[in-house]
Motif scaffolding. Structure first.
Motif, PDB file in Angstrom:
ATOM      1  N   ARG A 170      89.462  64.426  81.748  1.00  0.00           N
ATOM      2  CA  ARG A 170      88.821  65.536  82.460  1.00  0.00           C
ATOM      3  C   ARG A 170      89.015  65.350  83.956  1.00  0.00           C
ATOM      4  NH1 ARG A 170      84.007  68.952  81.173  1.00  0.00           N
ATOM      5  NH2 ARG A 170      83.156  69.636  83.178  1.00  0.00           N
TER       6      ARG A 170
ATOM      7  N   TYR B 283      89.230  75.334  82.562  1.00  0.00           N
ATOM      8  CA  TYR B 283      88.001  76.036  82.213  1.00  0.00           C
ATOM      9  C   TYR B 283      87.201  76.356  83.468  1.00  0.00           C
ATOM     10  CZ  TYR B 283      88.859  74.541  77.420  1.00  0.00           C
ATOM     11  OH  TYR B 283      89.416  74.346  76.181  1.00  0.00           O
TER      12      TYR B 283
ATOM     13  N   GLU C  83      83.392  77.712  85.306  1.00  0.00           N
ATOM     14  CA  GLU C  83      82.009  77.225  85.246  1.00  0.00           C
ATOM     15  C   GLU C  83      81.297  77.631  83.966  1.00  0.00           C
ATOM     16  OE1 GLU C  83      80.671  79.293  88.734  1.00  0.00           O
ATOM     17  OE2 GLU C  83      81.349  77.694  90.057  1.00  0.00           O
TER      18      GLU C  83
ATOM     19  N   GLU D 228      82.564  77.673  81.110  1.00  0.00           N
ATOM     20  CA  GLU D 228      83.278  77.016  80.013  1.00  0.00           C
ATOM     21  C   GLU D 228      84.245  77.960  79.299  1.00  0.00           C
ATOM     22  OE1 GLU D 228      83.324  73.751  79.251  1.00  0.00           O
ATOM     23  OE2 GLU D 228      81.983  73.384  80.933  1.00  0.00           O
ATOM     24  N   GLN D 229      84.730  78.981  80.016  1.00  0.00           N
ATOM     25  CA  GLN D 229      85.728  79.891  79.469  1.00  0.00           C
ATOM     26  C   GLN D 229      87.119  79.360  79.794  1.00  0.00           C
ATOM     27  OE1 GLN D 229      84.312  83.212  81.785  1.00  0.00           O
ATOM     28  NE2 GLN D 229      83.527  84.231  79.939  1.00  0.00           N
TER      29      GLN D 229
END
Length: 141
Positions: free
Chosen positions: A4, A94, A96, A98-99
Motif C-alpha cells: 500500500r 483508490y 477516499e 475506497e472506490q
C-alpha cells in the motif's frame, strides 16, 4: 502481501478540465512501483551495485473515475505473473471513498545495466515475487 502506498493529489496534477490528467495516473503508479520494489530490498543503490535495472516494457491502464485536487489516494500493488527475466504487477488506485479510480498491469523486464539486454531476475526477487503471487492466489480462491 499487497503493498500500500498513500499520497495526496496536488495542484500540479490537475488539467484544464479540473481533474487529474491521465498521464499523472501513470506517475502515481510509478511512485507506488518504486516504493514497492524498494521494500523488496532493491533500492537504486542496490540495483547499481548489481548492475541491473528493471524497465517497463508494457502498461495497460483502465481509467475508471475522476480524481480531484487534494483527494487522498492509495495505491495497492500486487504480483500477477513471474517469469525468468520479467514480471507483471498490478496497480489499483483508490480514492477516499475506497472506490477504484484506475488499475493497470505493468510488465517489467530486468536488464543488464551495461549491455542493456535482458537478464535473469535476482533469486531473492524471484522468491519474493513467487511468495507474493502465491498469497494473491490464495486470497482469490
Amino acid at each position: 502481501m499487497a503493498h500500500r502506498f498513500e499520497f495526496t493529489v496536488r495542484s500540479t496534477d490537475i488539467d484544464v478540465i479540473g481533474h487529474v490528467n491521465n498521464a499523472k495516473y501513470l506517475e502515481y503508479m510509478e511512485w507506488a512501483r518504486f516504493d514497492w520494489i524498494w521494500q523488496q530490498g532493491f533500492t537504486l543503490d542496490e540495483l547499481k551495485r548489481r548492475g541491473i535495472m528493471p524497465v517497463v516494457v508494457n502498461i495497460n491502464i483502465n481509467y475508471r473515475k475522476e480524481l480531484h485536487m487534494r483527494e487522498e489516494v492509495h495505491a495497492i500493488t500486487t504480483v500477477v505473473k513471474v517469469g525468468g527475466k520479467s514480471f507483471v504487477i498490478r496497480h489499483e488506485l483508490y480514492n477516499e471513498a475506497e472506490q477504484l479510480v484506475a488499475d493497470g498491469d505493468v510488465t517489467m523486464v530486468m536488464i543488464d545495466a551495461n549491455t542493456r539486454r535482458s537478464t535473469l531476475l535476482p533469486a531473492e526477487l524471484t522468491d519474493a515475487l513467487h511468495a507474493e503471487l502465491a498469497l494473491n492466489q490464495e486470497k482469490s480462491v
